[in-house]
Every structure is written in structure tokens, then in C-alpha cells.
Scaffold this motif. Structure first.
Motif, PDB file in Angstrom:
ATOM      1  N   GLY A 223     -13.729  29.293 -17.156  1.00 46.60           N
ATOM      2  CA  GLY A 223     -13.178  28.589 -18.313  1.00 46.60           C
ATOM      3  C   GLY A 223     -11.875  29.191 -18.797  1.00 46.60           C
ATOM      4  N   ALA A 224     -11.825  30.520 -18.914  1.00 43.23           N
ATOM      5  CA  ALA A 224     -10.600  31.184 -19.360  1.00 43.23           C
ATOM      6  C   ALA A 224      -9.488  31.001 -18.338  1.00 43.23           C
ATOM      7  N   GLY A 225      -9.834  31.080 -17.050  1.00 43.82           N
ATOM      8  CA  GLY A 225      -8.826  30.888 -16.013  1.00 43.82           C
ATOM      9  C   GLY A 225      -8.247  29.484 -16.036  1.00 43.82           C
ATOM     10  N   LEU A 226      -9.100  28.482 -16.243  1.00 43.72           N
ATOM     11  CA  LEU A 226      -8.615  27.106 -16.337  1.00 43.72           C
ATOM     12  C   LEU A 226      -7.687  26.938 -17.537  1.00 43.72           C
ATOM     13  N   LEU A 227      -8.020  27.575 -18.655  1.00 37.29           N
ATOM     14  CA  LEU A 227      -7.184  27.466 -19.846  1.00 37.29           C
ATOM     15  C   LEU A 227      -5.819  28.108 -19.613  1.00 37.29           C
ATOM     16  N   VAL A 228      -5.811  29.290 -18.985  1.00 37.89           N
ATOM     17  CA  VAL A 228      -4.545  29.956 -18.653  1.00 37.89           C
ATOM     18  C   VAL A 228      -3.704  29.077 -17.733  1.00 37.89           C
ATOM     19  N   GLY A 229      -4.363  28.506 -16.726  1.00 37.99           N
ATOM     20  CA  GLY A 229      -3.649  27.634 -15.803  1.00 37.99           C
ATOM     21  C   GLY A 229      -3.061  26.418 -16.497  1.00 37.99           C
ATOM     22  N   ALA A 230      -3.829  25.812 -17.398  1.00 36.26           N
ATOM     23  CA  ALA A 230      -3.354  24.629 -18.116  1.00 36.26           C
ATOM     24  C   ALA A 230      -2.142  24.959 -18.980  1.00 36.26           C
ATOM     25  N   VAL A 231      -2.204  26.083 -19.701  1.00 34.66           N
ATOM     26  CA  VAL A 231      -1.084  26.488 -20.557  1.00 34.66           C
ATOM     27  C   VAL A 231       0.138  26.819 -19.705  1.00 34.66           C
ATOM     28  N   GLY A 232      -0.076  27.525 -18.599  1.00 35.71           N
ATOM     29  CA  GLY A 232       1.038  27.886 -17.720  1.00 35.71           C
ATOM     30  C   GLY A 232       1.728  26.670 -17.137  1.00 35.71           C
ATOM     31  N   LEU A 233       0.947  25.696 -16.672  1.00 35.04           N
ATOM     32  CA  LEU A 233       1.537  24.479 -16.104  1.00 35.04           C
ATOM     33  C   LEU A 233       2.298  23.691 -17.167  1.00 35.04           C
ATOM     34  N   THR A 234       1.731  23.616 -18.365  1.00 33.46           N
ATOM     35  CA  THR A 234       2.392  22.891 -19.445  1.00 33.46           C
ATOM     36  C   THR A 234       3.720  23.548 -19.801  1.00 33.46           C
ATOM     37  N   ALA A 235       3.725  24.883 -19.875  1.00 35.51           N
ATOM     38  CA  ALA A 235       4.965  25.611 -20.178  1.00 35.51           C
ATOM     39  C   ALA A 235       6.013  25.363 -19.103  1.00 35.51           C
ATOM     40  N   ALA A 236       5.582  25.388 -17.844  1.00 35.89           N
ATOM     41  CA  ALA A 236       6.517  25.144 -16.736  1.00 35.89           C
ATOM     42  C   ALA A 236       7.094  23.737 -16.819  1.00 35.89           C
ATOM     43  N   GLY A 237       6.278  22.786 -17.256  1.00 39.82           N
ATOM     44  CA  GLY A 237       6.774  21.430 -17.404  1.00 39.82           C
ATOM     45  C   GLY A 237       7.748  21.290 -18.556  1.00 39.82           C
ATOM     46  N   LEU A 238       7.467  21.974 -19.660  1.00 32.71           N
ATOM     47  CA  LEU A 238       8.318  21.866 -20.845  1.00 32.71           C
ATOM     48  C   LEU A 238       9.711  22.446 -20.609  1.00 32.71           C
ATOM     49  N   VAL A 239       9.789  23.509 -19.830  1.00 31.96           N
ATOM     50  CA  VAL A 239      11.107  24.138 -19.575  1.00 31.96           C
ATOM     51  C   VAL A 239      11.809  23.525 -18.370  1.00 31.96           C
ATOM     52  N   GLY A 240      11.160  22.564 -17.708  1.00 33.19           N
ATOM     53  CA  GLY A 240      11.812  21.861 -16.613  1.00 33.19           C
ATOM     54  C   GLY A 240      11.620  22.455 -15.238  1.00 33.19           C
ATOM     55  N   ILE A 241      10.821  23.517 -15.134  1.00 29.99           N
ATOM     56  CA  ILE A 241      10.584  24.121 -13.820  1.00 29.99           C
ATOM     57  C   ILE A 241       9.711  23.214 -12.962  1.00 29.99           C
ATOM     58  N   LEU A 242       8.714  22.603 -13.578  1.00 26.45           N
ATOM     59  CA  LEU A 242       7.774  21.740 -12.872  1.00 26.45           C
ATOM     60  C   LEU A 242       7.982  20.295 -13.310  1.00 26.45           C
ATOM     61  N   PRO A 243       8.404  19.426 -12.385  1.00 29.71           N
ATOM     62  CA  PRO A 243       8.620  18.021 -12.751  1.00 29.71           C
ATOM     63  C   PRO A 243       7.335  17.387 -13.279  1.00 29.71           C
ATOM     64  N   MET A 244       7.446  16.796 -14.456  1.00 28.79           N
ATOM     65  CA  MET A 244       6.290  16.146 -15.087  1.00 28.79           C
ATOM     66  C   MET A 244       6.631  14.684 -15.360  1.00 28.79           C
ATOM     67  N   VAL A 245       6.169  13.820 -14.490  1.00 33.41           N
ATOM     68  CA  VAL A 245       6.371  12.385 -14.681  1.00 33.41           C
ATOM     69  C   VAL A 245       5.012  11.705 -14.612  1.00 33.41           C
ATOM     70  N   TRP A 246       4.696  10.934 -15.622  1.00 31.88           N
ATOM     71  CA  TRP A 246       3.432  10.216 -15.638  1.00 31.88           C
ATOM     72  C   TRP A 246       3.623   8.882 -16.357  1.00 31.88           C
ATOM     73  N   ASN A 247       2.669   8.006 -16.208  1.00 28.62           N
ATOM     74  CA  ASN A 247       2.761   6.700 -16.859  1.00 28.62           C
ATOM     75  C   ASN A 247       1.353   6.178 -17.121  1.00 28.62           C
ATOM     76  N   THR A 248       1.285   5.047 -17.787  1.00 26.81           N
ATOM     77  CA  THR A 248      -0.014   4.438 -18.092  1.00 26.81           C
ATOM     78  C   THR A 248      -0.221   3.154 -17.296  1.00 26.81           C
ATOM     79  N   ASP A 249       0.489   3.046 -16.169  1.00 26.59           N
ATOM     80  CA  ASP A 249       0.310   1.885 -15.309  1.00 26.59           C
ATOM     81  C   ASP A 249      -1.067   1.930 -14.640  1.00 26.59           C
ATOM     82  N   ASP A 250      -1.573   0.759 -14.284  1.00 25.76           N
ATOM     83  CA  ASP A 250      -2.825   0.705 -13.535  1.00 25.76           C
ATOM     84  C   ASP A 250      -2.643   1.368 -12.172  1.00 25.76           C
ATOM     85  N   VAL A 251      -3.731   1.894 -11.638  1.00 27.01           N
ATOM     86  CA  VAL A 251      -3.694   2.616 -10.366  1.00 27.01           C
ATOM     87  C   VAL A 251      -4.499   1.836  -9.332  1.00 27.01           C
TER      88      VAL A 251
END
Length: 333
Positions: free
Chosen positions: A195-223
Motif C-alpha cells: 500500500g505504501a509503495g503504491l502511494l509513493v508510486g502514484a505521487v511520483g508519477l503525478t509529480a513527473a506529469g505536473l513538471v512535464g517529464i512524463l506526458p499525461m494525456v487522457w480523455n473521457t471518450d468511449d473506449v
């Protein structure tokens, strides 16, 4: 009398643990196919893996707090282990795997990732001087031959080198998962580490997305999948709840009932599950040559695990993804 009781308990554990382990493998195995649908709909792999980990982290947050029972000092004493687990065993493994399935078949990407036990054997040799047995070396050779066939390079068919490299990156992350999960001196309840590892991973990925290191593109279109079109939140919930949170819980329960060695063998069913869901959801199926290669990879990994010295079996066992967890994690991939 005591021996009879132990035997009865073992049989009961096997009857309950076996279906739980298979269910865990099936749950883990569906993540790539669901993610491929999101990626084809315009999501980046970074966005898909971030939402997956956030959903799972939030679901496991309460069980993690309950497992710690106020022992917050355990988290402080194991910051490095939790950080490495979150960034390598969770984030790197899942992100690289999703990057791979964006450009290659789901099942083939997972098979490359599942060569992680071979990497662990090599790490133990270099780091601890635990020389691999002849059986382990034979298994590595068989798995390598299977990879050559599975990637279909002998036919002259063009392969996506980037996808292969991403899949091997996921393999390194999965190897780190095995190694970190085997640490038995942390004092952390297994589900707390997950659980703690998943939380660290989630925060790390979000931070990387916010600073532009990790491209974050999503939408609400049907799949769109092979069986039809669904709202975007269906694959998101399937990945986060079933293929991550539920899979971790099932993996924990089954490993405690079966033991890490037997559970890690059953975890290989995740590869079959990935091939099955790849076909059911996105219509991907390996050709005959790739099928033979896949069988050789699985056989090679099994031979490697059978050839593990007793010390290695005790210290490094379990799965990622990839796979099923060990008693010490108390996970999956």
C-alpha cells in the motif's frame, strides 16, 4: 495426532490457496489488454499507469493503516525500502510495461517481463556470489531461445525495438520487485509495504506529469474493445480495482496459504491470462512461431526456478507485475 493436523491444514490451504492464486494471476493478466484500449483511445501510457496506481493506492489505503496499527515508526525506518519499492517495483515496472504494450502485443510484452527470474539469478551471482546451478543456466538458455522465436526476428520480420526495450525495462523493474519483496528484516506488514509503495508510486508519477517529464494525456471518450465500446471509466476501474488492488489482495492471501515457491509457479498463469485477455479484448494472438517461443520462455523460467539454490528460494521468490507477491510483501504486479 500433530502430524495429522498439520497434513489436514496443508490440504485445506492448498484447496483454498490454489483458486485464489489462479484468480490473482487472471486479475494481473488483464491489465495490459485494458490499458491498450485506453492507449488506442488517446491516453498516454503515463496517464494510464498513473490512474491505475492511484485507484489501487486509494483502495488499499485503509487496509494499510489497519495493518500498521499505529506503528508509524515502521514507515520512518523503512523510507528507503518503501521509496525503492514504489519507484522501481511499482512505477517503473508498470510504466515500462504499459509503454511496451502501446507498440507491441500484450502477451509478448509480459513474456519478456517474465524473464525477470533470470535477472534475479544473475544479480544474486554478481552481488552475493551465489553461482547459478547448471539447471538455472540451462533454463536461461531455453528462455533466451524462446525470446528469439517469440520476437520472430529469424523470419526477417520488422520488430519494434523501442517496445522490446520498454519490455526489458519492465523486466528490470520486476526483478527489483522480487529482490525488495524478499527483505524480511523490515518489520513492515506485507500489505503495508504494498500500500505504501503504491502511494509513493502514484505521487511520483503525478509529480513527473505536473513538471512535464512524463506526458499525461487522457480523455473521457468511449473506449473500443473487441467485444464493443464502453465508457472510459470501465477500463480505468477494471485496471485499478481488479487488475491491481484485488490482484494484490488475492496474491497475498494465496501466497500465505501456498508458500512463496508454489505460488510463484502458479503466477506463471498470468502470462497465459495476458495472452487470453489480449485476444478477447483487443484481438491480439501470437503466430505459430511466436507461440513456440512463448512456450520455451515459460519452460525456461520454470527450469530456472527449479534450479534455484535453497538459499535463493528462501530469499527471492514471488512475482510482478508482474505477478504474485511473496510472504514478505504481503502482494502483486
Amino acid at each position: 495426532m500433530g502430524g495429522s493436523t498439520d497434513h489436514t491444514r496443508a490440504r485445506s490451504g492448498l484447496r483454498l490457496g490454489l483458486p485464489l492464486a489462479i484468480a490473482a494471476a487472471l486479475s494481473f493478466g488483464m491489465s495490459g489488454a485494458w490499458a491498450r484500449g485506453l492507449i488506442d483511445a488517446g491516453w498516454t501510457p503515463g496517464a494510464a499507469v498513473t490512474v491505475r496506481i492511484w485507484v489501487a493506492a486509494l483502495v488499499l489505503l485503509i487496509p494499510t493503516v489497519v495493518a500498521l496499527r499505529g506503528r508509524w515508526g515502521l514507515l520512518r525506518r523503512n523510507l528507503w525500502t518503501i521509496g525503492a519499492y514504489g519507484l522501481l517495483a511499482v512505477t517503473a515496472t508498470q510504466l515500462f510495461y504499459f509503454q511496451a504494450v502501446a507498440v507491441m502485443d500484450v502477451g509478448l510484452a509480459l513474456l519478456i517481463e517474465y524473464t525477470a527470474p533470470i535477472a534475479v539469478v544473475l544479480w544474486l551471482w554478481v552481488r552475493r556470489g551465489e553461482k547459478p546451478t547448471r539447471r538455472s543456466i540451462l533454463g536461461a538458455v531455453i528462455a533466451f531461445a524462446g525470446l528469439v522465436l517469440m520476437l520472430d526476428v529469424l523470419s526477417g520480420r520488422s520488430v519494434d525495438v523501442g517496445g522490446i526495450l520498454w519490455a526489458f525495462g519492465a523486466m528490470v523493474g520486476a526483478a527489483a520487485y522480487f529482490i525488495l519483496s524478499a527483505k524480511s528484516d523490515t518489520g513492515l506488514p506485507p500489505i503495508a509495504l504494498a500500500g505504501a509503495g503504491l502511494l509513493v508510486g502514484a505521487v511520483g508519477l503525478t509529480a513527473a506529469g505536473l513538471v512535464g517529464i512524463l506526458p499525461m494525456v487522457w480523455n473521457t471518450d468511449d473506449v473500443t474493445y473487441r467485444f464493443g465500446t464502453v465508457p472510459w471509466f470501465v477500463p480505468v476501474l477494471a485496471i485499478g480495482l481488479i487488475a491491481t488492488a484485488l490482484a494484490y489482495v488475492l496474491g497475498i492471501a494465496s501466497t500465505r496459504l501456498l508458500g512463496s515457491r508454489l505460488a510463484s509457479f502458479i503466477a506463471l498463469a498470468e502470462v497465459i491470462a495476458a495472452l487470453l485477455f489480449g485476444w478477447l479484448l483487443v484481438g491480439q494472438l501470437p503466430n505459430a512461431v511466436q507461440g513456440v517461443g512463448a512456450a520455451l520462455v515459460l519452460a525456461g523460467v520454470v527450469v530456472v526456478k527449479l534450479g534455484e539454490p535453497a538459499a535463493s528460494v528462501a530469499s527471492v521468490s514471488g512475482d510482478p507485475a508482474l505477478a504474485t507477491p511473496t510472504e514478505d510483501i504481503a502482494e502483486p504486479s
